[in-house]
Design a protein around this motif. Sequence first.
Motif, PDB file in Angstrom:
ATOM      1  N   PHE A  99       0.811  -1.218   0.000  1.00  0.00           N
ATOM      2  CA  PHE A  99       0.000   0.000   0.000  1.00  0.00           C
ATOM      3  C   PHE A  99       0.847   1.273   0.000  1.00  0.00           C
ATOM      4  CE2 PHE A  99      -3.097  -3.150   0.938  1.00  0.00           C
ATOM      5  CZ  PHE A  99      -4.304  -2.622   0.507  1.00  0.00           C
ATOM      6  N   ALA A 100       2.164   1.123   0.094  1.00  0.00           N
ATOM      7  CA  ALA A 100       3.031   2.293  -0.062  1.00  0.00           C
ATOM      8  C   ALA A 100       2.869   2.900  -1.453  1.00  0.00           C
ATOM      9  CB  ALA A 100       4.489   1.913   0.185  1.00  0.00           C
ATOM     10  N   GLY A 101       2.405   2.101  -2.390  1.00  0.00           N
ATOM     11  CA  GLY A 101       2.186   2.575  -3.746  1.00  0.00           C
ATOM     12  C   GLY A 101       1.029   3.531  -3.898  1.00  0.00           C
ATOM     13  N   LEU A 102       0.263   3.746  -2.834  1.00  0.00           N
ATOM     14  CA  LEU A 102      -0.868   4.669  -2.914  1.00  0.00           C
ATOM     15  C   LEU A 102      -0.416   6.094  -3.233  1.00  0.00           C
ATOM     16  CD1 LEU A 102      -3.021   3.424   0.091  1.00  0.00           C
ATOM     17  CD2 LEU A 102      -3.697   3.370  -2.319  1.00  0.00           C
ATOM     18  N   ARG A 103       0.715   6.492  -2.699  1.00  0.00           N
ATOM     19  CA  ARG A 103       1.174   7.873  -2.910  1.00  0.00           C
ATOM     20  C   ARG A 103       1.475   8.130  -4.388  1.00  0.00           C
ATOM     21  NH1 ARG A 103       1.507  10.898   1.386  1.00  0.00           N
ATOM     22  NH2 ARG A 103       1.643   9.950   3.447  1.00  0.00           N
ATOM     23  N   SER A 104       2.007   7.131  -5.061  1.00  0.00           N
ATOM     24  CA  SER A 104       2.278   7.312  -6.494  1.00  0.00           C
ATOM     25  C   SER A 104       0.988   7.365  -7.302  1.00  0.00           C
ATOM     26  CB  SER A 104       3.163   6.181  -7.005  1.00  0.00           C
ATOM     27  OG  SER A 104       2.480   4.942  -6.963  1.00  0.00           O
ATOM     28  N   ARG A 105      -0.132   6.969  -6.668  1.00  0.00           N
ATOM     29  CA  ARG A 105      -1.431   7.042  -7.329  1.00  0.00           C
ATOM     30  C   ARG A 105      -2.219   8.267  -6.889  1.00  0.00           C
ATOM     31  NH1 ARG A 105      -2.778   1.608  -9.073  1.00  0.00           N
ATOM     32  NH2 ARG A 105      -4.840   2.407  -9.649  1.00  0.00           N
TER      33      ARG A 105
END
Length: 269
Positions: A239-245
Amino acid sequence: MCLQFRILGSSSSGNAALLTTAGCKVLIDAGFSARKLDQLLGQCGESLAGIDAIFLTHEHSDHAAGLKGLRRHPHIKVFANHETMQAAQTRLNHRPPWQVFETGRTFAFHDLEVTAFSVPHDAYDPVGYFFESGGDTLFSPRRSVAWATDLGYIPANVSEKIRHADLLVLEANHDTEMLERDERRPWSLKQRILGRHGHLSNDAAFELLCGVESPRWRHVCLAHLSRDCNDVGLVERHFAGLRSRGRSFGLSVIDPVNGIGPAYDLATL
């Protein structure tokens, strides 16, 4: 405005959370024995003696086991829809002070405004909750908590309801590959978990958080993790990938083993 929230435990072994306003203290689910609930509340400076009500999502034991011990706490009202009440009552040898509501209707309990919404899960009539409290003034801003666990997918009605919450509790039950590799669960159980009335995977929860348009979320708690088929570190990395989204809300993962989650004061969240 006082609206405080804390998860007491969330996993397939038991689920409960404490929600406190200026006028009441309530539990969302009671999936531990009454003795265990009292111990968990004690770690937060509370006790069952101070709880005004329990709001049940559905009748499964990891959400309703504590009802058996409520004979000693007859002051605690138990809110549920009719189907959930009937299913839970068959397992009890006493009758709690049931408060039966109609799913989809908004009602008040003290200074809480409550809406229960249908969710797809293999129970009689399972629901999620949207709790709201406070006024619409600078000194008493309106704040809200949405609870959405135990659902196999996210229908449009659930997505629309939860996007308005300041704090969202969302299920991230399993990593699909870990579940498929698990040797202790029979294939029939795996199919139930993966089905449209089972539990949300990490991927499904991630796509929801990315896909909802204009959410109000200030913080999201990922909960109901499987102890065997998920991992806190794995979820955090995923869920760290949320920021890139383009998602910038706070995020926490509730450890299914170590129990009590952080305390949130929604006035300052």
